[in-house]
Enzyme design. Structure first.
Site, PDB file in Angstrom:
ATOM      1  N   CYS A 267       0.875  -1.188   0.000  1.00 40.00           N
ATOM      2  CA  CYS A 267       0.000   0.000   0.000  1.00 40.00           C
ATOM      3  C   CYS A 267       0.902   1.225   0.000  1.00 40.00           C
ATOM      4  O   CYS A 267       1.091   1.878   1.024  1.00 40.00           O
ATOM      5  CB  CYS A 267      -0.915  -0.012   1.223  1.00 40.00           C
ATOM      6  SG  CYS A 267      -1.916  -1.521   1.393  1.00 40.00           S
ATOM      7  N   ALA A 268       1.470   1.555  -1.150  1.00 34.72           N
ATOM      8  CA  ALA A 268       2.628   2.441  -1.219  1.00 34.72           C
ATOM      9  C   ALA A 268       2.305   3.927  -1.186  1.00 34.72           C
ATOM     10  O   ALA A 268       3.189   4.737  -0.902  1.00 34.72           O
ATOM     11  CB  ALA A 268       3.440   2.125  -2.481  1.00 34.72           C
ATOM     12  N   GLY A 272       6.312   7.856   0.380  1.00 29.74           N
ATOM     13  CA  GLY A 272       7.444   8.184   1.242  1.00 29.74           C
ATOM     14  C   GLY A 272       8.253   6.982   1.671  1.00 29.74           C
ATOM     15  O   GLY A 272       9.483   6.947   1.508  1.00 29.74           O
ATOM     16  N   ASP A 336       1.934  -1.284   5.052  1.00 27.63           N
ATOM     17  CA  ASP A 336       1.580  -0.067   5.775  1.00 27.63           C
ATOM     18  C   ASP A 336       0.068   0.069   5.616  1.00 27.63           C
ATOM     19  O   ASP A 336      -0.419   0.687   4.685  1.00 27.63           O
ATOM     20  CB  ASP A 336       2.330   1.125   5.173  1.00 27.63           C
ATOM     21  CG  ASP A 336       2.108   2.409   5.945  1.00 27.63           C
ATOM     22  OD1 ASP A 336       1.495   2.361   7.026  1.00 27.63           O
ATOM     23  OD2 ASP A 336       2.540   3.468   5.465  1.00 27.63           O
ATOM     24  N   CYS A 389      -0.172   3.696  11.192  1.00 29.75           N
ATOM     25  CA  CYS A 389      -0.015   5.017  11.805  1.00 29.75           C
ATOM     26  C   CYS A 389      -1.173   5.218  12.775  1.00 29.75           C
ATOM     27  O   CYS A 389      -1.876   6.216  12.748  1.00 29.75           O
ATOM     28  CB  CYS A 389       0.000   6.100  10.739  1.00 29.75           C
ATOM     29  SG  CYS A 389       0.485   7.695  11.421  1.00 29.75           S
TER      30      CYS A 389
END
Length: 457
Positions: A267-268, A272, A336, A389
């Protein structure tokens, strides 16, 4: 002048207030992210550096403290905020922020803010803001908290929804830090320092600036526009939170790279972590594939990777397809995962109001599907980094426990030990093998990282 939160503002700049109001409206109506929209609006309005700083302070400060300001507005207006037109409410929130959290002169805060209101509401806005101006911020704090106790008091004082406070408390407790809750809530309301990343092999930290606080590729950003830094303009350095950097480096530096390894960033977007992984892969002789579901975000990934020659391959589509299209095909995988974003409330303050407890089950189900696909796509002996996150327990430790229960071929890697060998400062105590970073402890977003290894058949 210095505000309560340390930003520089003045009592002028109606254009700055107009930009802030536009971004607040877009965040409310279009689910826009302020950190993505605000720079574009500032550029469109051709604001001076001073006005740009004011627009930034007004936008982020208002979004962060929206819950507190709504309580003040209810008292000053003697009506529920749900009964106030949303456009008018945005203007009131902007005005209250200036009056209770900055040193902008009250006459400027009231006069310039009233000018933003629809003509039919100028009298109402003027009256409410003048009522607010008649009391000190400390007096409003006392009225807002009143007889409140427990999480209700914390919600009023620190402007977080109660369900978010409960989730953060549980996560801190799981990490052995439950007594740090108020420190974390306070840190969420402070604008984060800008940090840069030096892409290994393309530029060194020393060539760009002073080292950062926790990431070996991190750089302390000086004041002003980061784009004015030559390495940033060249694409060899980027703006990136040091926690995000460390999450990528934990995967790339967990062990020596064997030339020919295949890596996958599932899941780019926006790219970043993919850029940092690409730099590390290029040095070690590995091949990176970056996947992104959303075409607009895939375009951002391609832009982020364009500095490399050749650039890593960027593909678009549902990342779960790798379970069947390339089973066992990748030696290292970064997942991510989409999450509530509760770890980035400093830079995306609107997330605290946008997300709801009802969102959690759907996100957990998505994280589960992605984890299962990642396990299937991971080669025997390979490494998978599960990153969010968000410190929410359901999205972090519980998610790891569930995937380990479903897949006997997986084992948890002591990720704290890996990170300790990479980080440039002490992580401090924690519980279990995962890494949980904290804004108040590490100066980063609250990134969660757990390395998982697959049994080598």
């Amino acid at each position: 002048m210095s505000t309560k939160h340390g930003a520089s503002t003045t009592g002028r700049a109606a254009p700055a207030r107009k930009v802030a109001a536009e971004v607040l409206a877009a965040a409310r109506d279009d689910d826009a992210y302020a950190n993505l929209l605000l720079p574009a609006r500032i550029a469109q309005a051709k604001l001076s550096p001073g006005d740009a700083a004011l627009a930034t302070e007004l936008t982020y400060g208002t979004l962060r403290m929206q819950g507190r300001y709504d309580r003040i507005i209810r008292l000053a207006a003697n009506r529920e905020t749900s009964a106030i037109d949303p456009v008018v409410l945005d203007v009131l929130r902007l005005g209250v922020h200036q009056l209770v959290a900055t040193r902008i002169p009250p006459h400027a805060a009231v006069g310039d803010t009233v000018a933003l209101a629809p003509r039919r509401a100028t009298g109402f806005v003027n009256g409410v803001l003048r009522t607010v101006a008649r009391s000190t911020p400390e007096e409003w704090d006392a009225r807002v908290t009143g007889e409140l106790t427990g999480d209700a008091r914390l919600a009023a004082e620190y402007s977080h929804p109660e369900w978010v406070i409960d989730a953060l408390r549980r996560s801190l407790d799981a990490d052995g830090r439950v007594d740090e809750l108020e420190e974390l809530l306070a840190a969420d309301n402070v604008a984060p320092a800008v940090s840069l990343v030096a892409l290994p092999g393309l530029v060194s930290v020393a060539e760009v600036g002073e080292p950062g606080g926790i990431s070996p590729t991190g750089i302390q950003a000086v004041g002003g526009d980061p784009a004015s830094v030559p390495a940033v303009a060249a694409g060899t350095a980027r703006v990136q939170d040091e926690g995000s950097q460390l999450a990528a480096l934990i995967l790339s530096r967990a062990r020596a790279i064997v030339p020919g390894e295949r890596w996958l960033d599932m899941c780019a977007g926006p790219g970043g972590k993919a850029a940092l992984l690409a730099a590390e892969a290029l040095i070690g002789g590995a091949e990176l594939v970056a996947n992104e579901l959303v075409p607009v975000r895939a375009k951002l990934v391609r832009r982020a990777l364009a500095v490399f020659n050749p650039a890593p391959r960027v593909v678009e589509g549902d990342a779960t397809r790798f379970a069947t299209s390339d089973p066992g095909g990748f030696d290292r995988i970064l997942l991510d995962a989409p999450c509530t974003g509760l770890g980035a409330l400093r830079r995306r303050p609107e997330a605290r109001w946008r997300k709801q407890p009802a969102d959690i089950p759907g996100l957990v189900a998505l994280q589960t599907r992605l984890l299962d696909a990642a396990v299937a796509a991971l080669a025997p002996g390979g490494l998978l980094a599960y990153v969010t996150c968000s410190p929410h327990p359901d999205e972090t430790r519980a998610a790891v426990a569930r995937v380990l229960k479903r897949h006997s071929e997986l084992s948890a890697v002591d990720t704290r030990a890996v990170a300790a060998d990479i980080a440039t400062s002490e992580l401090g105590p924690g519980v279990g093998p995962a890494v949980q970073l904290w804004p108040h402890r590490h100066g980063t977003d609250a990134m969660f990282v757990q390395l998982l290894s697959k049994v080598d058949a």
